[in-house]
Design a protein around this motif. Structure first.
Motif: not given
Length: 61
Positions: A10-15
């Motif tokens: 999720k963090l990779l997707d968001e950033h």
């Protein structure tokens, strides 16, 4: 463990853009310290990582 991986994805997707920038910086540092000895395979590895991170990836073709 699965929850951790979900949060990381999720963090990779968001950033995604920041992740791509970080990958470029890491590549530059490794390339510099290795005196450009591994430029081609390193470039391919970084591009592969960029292509597989982030839902709205900024580098996908």
């Amino acid at each position: 463990m699965n929850g951790f991986l979900d949060r990381a994805k999720k963090l990779l997707d968001e950033h995604d853009e920041k992740v791509d920038q970080a990958l470029d910086k890491v590549r530059e540092k490794i390339d510099e310290s290795a005196k450009n000895q591994y430029s081609e395979p390193l470039g391919k590895a970084v591009q592969f990582a960029k292509d597989h991170t982030g839902e709205g990836d900024t580098t996908r073709r």
